[in-house]
Scaffold this active site. Structure first.
Site, mmCIF file in Angstrom:
data_model
loop_
_atom_site.group_PDB
_atom_site.id
_atom_site.type_symbol
_atom_site.label_atom_id
_atom_site.label_comp_id
_atom_site.label_asym_id
_atom_site.label_seq_id
_atom_site.Cartn_x
_atom_site.Cartn_y
_atom_site.Cartn_z
ATOM 1 N NE ARG A 84 4.788 17.182 -29.532
ATOM 2 C CZ ARG A 84 5.119 18.705 -29.630
ATOM 3 N NH1 ARG A 84 4.589 18.957 -28.824
ATOM 4 N NH2 ARG A 84 5.907 18.997 -30.111
ATOM 5 C CE1 TYR A 103 6.751 27.715 -33.208
ATOM 6 C CE2 TYR A 103 6.902 30.316 -33.119
ATOM 7 C CZ TYR A 103 6.764 28.753 -32.672
ATOM 8 O OH TYR A 103 7.273 28.931 -30.631
ATOM 9 C CE LYS A 104 4.393 25.977 -30.808
ATOM 10 N NZ LYS A 104 4.026 25.926 -29.727
ATOM 11 C CG ASP A 145 0.424 29.356 -25.127
ATOM 12 O OD1 ASP A 145 -0.132 28.927 -26.086
ATOM 13 O OD2 ASP A 145 1.242 29.464 -24.755
ATOM 14 C CG PHE A 203 5.529 25.334 -23.830
ATOM 15 C CD1 PHE A 203 5.416 24.380 -24.703
ATOM 16 C CD2 PHE A 203 6.171 26.332 -23.978
ATOM 17 C CE1 PHE A 203 6.625 24.083 -25.421
ATOM 18 C CE2 PHE A 203 7.425 26.100 -24.827
ATOM 19 C CZ PHE A 203 6.990 25.146 -25.628
HETATM 20 C C1 LIG Z 1 5.366 26.948 -29.006
HETATM 21 C C2 LIG Z 1 4.717 26.972 -27.945
HETATM 22 C C3 LIG Z 1 5.400 28.531 -27.299
HETATM 23 C C4 LIG Z 1 6.458 29.201 -27.858
HETATM 24 O O1 LIG Z 1 7.101 30.273 -27.375
HETATM 25 P P1 LIG Z 1 7.859 31.041 -28.673
HETATM 26 O O2 LIG Z 1 7.863 32.666 -27.359
HETATM 27 O O3 LIG Z 1 7.384 31.281 -29.727
HETATM 28 O O4 LIG Z 1 9.007 30.381 -28.348
HETATM 29 C C5 LIG Z 1 4.379 29.301 -25.902
HETATM 30 N N1 LIG Z 1 3.987 28.521 -25.321
HETATM 31 C C6 LIG Z 1 2.781 27.725 -26.120
HETATM 32 C C7 LIG Z 1 2.416 26.420 -24.881
HETATM 33 C C8 LIG Z 1 4.226 26.729 -26.736
HETATM 34 O O5 LIG Z 1 3.073 25.508 -27.258
#
Ligand SMILES: *Cc1c(COP(=O)(O)O)cnc(C)c1O
Length: 411
Positions: free
Chosen positions: A370, A221-222, A196, A125
């Site tokens: 997705r 938030y996911k 992560d 990501f």
């Molecule tokens: C959603 C997500 C993030 C989100 O990071 P924020 O700091 O909340 O914007 C980070 N890493 C991964 C792999 C994600 O899927």
């Protein structure tokens, strides 16, 4: 061909079906984007109202103690701990995923002096890669970020690697790393591992302690349904906690925040990884959303997630090659997370056309549509109906309109 009645039968036999009514899902929407923003639990507005009107409105500053606002990062962390196979006191909720990554990656590098490589995946990501670049620059450019393909991670771990930094489930393809095998391979070469879990937590059982994972971060938030911009979390294995020197040394991570002494002294254990005052309203929403999980059997959740994904793939492929979709997710359920992606050259417009028909997924550049599969509120018939609408849109090129090709800021 799988018919709708078969899906209705699956729903009737589904032991997780009872959780759907806990969510406030809008009428006429099939929500296949809970991997990006989880929906609202009915318990959350009531809790927020209470925190705002009673705890803040009436309690005022007394609520830091009386309503235990001050303990929220730890209390929320303890609820998340069960979901990732950790113990109480190994997780706190704080900041964003990006900020937590900065904190733990910096800490990991300072534990690994003499080793200069941050090993990660090219398709990680982007925020994770950006944060790593920022940490490298911050530390004077002495570290090297080595990016390899997912399949090459294990071979790339050698005794120069300080930390292996990976996202467990790939945000684009849904491919899932073998967390315990990679952790073991890293440890065999003396490297630390930082996972992560943004696309894993709340989507499958996780076993951080059993795998001896060192460090982890993840998103609120996911799949955890904590609300837009919810606080994230971080995990540090117990025996590493007192060796961490927090790079963002703030008063909430101090041994005695209210002694107001001029010199920093880290709190014992996980709490030293806190920096500033917690966002109480956002924490309360996440806290309330997490209560549901105490009732959820994570193995049953994983089994349904695999079944929903298998159904989606089978239904799309049952429509024949004429749809023009290419499966971008592995067919092996063990090797994927809880999402299915397809490539289509006009993926953006296809997704906008789907959303206009009430099927909400998302688009990830350059060409992926997705679909997140969230077993607590999705029914098998939802997947059936979504695929029927998708097939209609593709077969009749209903996406081929100017209104579906205009790019918004968030995709
Ligand atoms: C959603 C997500 C993030 C989100 O990071 P924020 O700091 O909340 O914007 C980070 N890493 C991964 C792999 C994600 O899927």
């Amino acid at each position: 061909m799988i018919d709708r009645k078969h899906c209705e039968d699956l729903d009737r036999r589904d032991a997780l079906a009872r959780f759907r009514e806990r969510f406030l899902l809008p009428e006429g929407v099939i929500y296949l984007d809970g991997n990006s923003l989880g929906p609202l639990l009915k318990s959350v507005p009531e809790r927020i109202r209470q925190v705002v009107e009673r705890e803040w409105g009436q309690g005022l500053i007394r609520s830091w103690n009386a309503a235990r606002w001050i303990d929220l990062p730890q209390r929320v962390g303890d609820k998340i701990a069960r979901l990732i196979g950790a113990e109480r006191g190994e997780v706190v909720a704080a900041d964003s995923t990006s900020v937590n990554l900065f904190k733990l990656l910096s800490a990991a590098l300072s534990l690994q002096r003499g080793r200069a490589v941050i090993l990660s995946e090219r398709d990680n990501f982007p925020t994770d890669l950006y944060v790593a670049q920022g940490v490298r620059d911050q530390l004077g450019g002495r570290h090297e970020i080595k990016l390899v393909d997912a399949s090459g991670i294990r071979d790339a771990i050698d005794d120069k690697v300080a930390v292996v930094m990976l996202t467990h489930v790939n945000f684009r393809t849904g491919a899932r790393h073998d967390l315990s095998a990679i952790t073991a391979a890293a440890h065999a070469k003396g490297a630390l591992v930082l996972w992560d879990l943004s696309h894993s937590v709340g989507a499958m059982p996780l076993a951080l302690n059993a795998s001896r994972a060192d460090l982890a971060i993840g998103c609120g938030y996911k799949y955890l349904n904590g609300g837009p911009g919810a606080p994230a979390f971080l995990y540090v294995r117990r025996d590493l906690q007192d060796r961490i020197r927090p790079p963002l040394a703030g008063w909430m991570g101090h041994r005695e925040p209210f002694a107001f002494v001029p010199d920093y002294a880290p709190a014992e254990g996980i709490l030293r990884n806190l920096c500033g005052t917690p966002p109480v309203l956002a924490m309360a929403a996440l806290d309330a959303a997490l209560d549901l999980w105490a009732e959820v059997d994570l193995d049953a959740l994983r089994a349904k997630s695999m079944a929903l994904a298998g159904l989606l793939i089978a239904l799309v492929e049952g429509q024949g090659a004429s749809l023009g979709l290419t499966l971008a997710t592995t067919r092996d359920p063990e090797q994927r997370g809880s999402q299915v992606s397809f490539a289509h050259p006009e993926g953006y417009a296809v997704m906008q056309a789907l959303i206009a028909r009430g099927v909400i997924g998302d688009y990830r550049a350059p060409d992926l549509i997705r679909f997140g599969l969230t077993p607590l509120y999705l029914r098998y018939v939802d997947v059936f109906d979504a695929v029927a609408i998708l097939a209609d849109i593709l077969r009749h090129r209903r996406w081929d309109q100017a209104e579906f090709k205009r790019r918004a800021k968030v995709t």
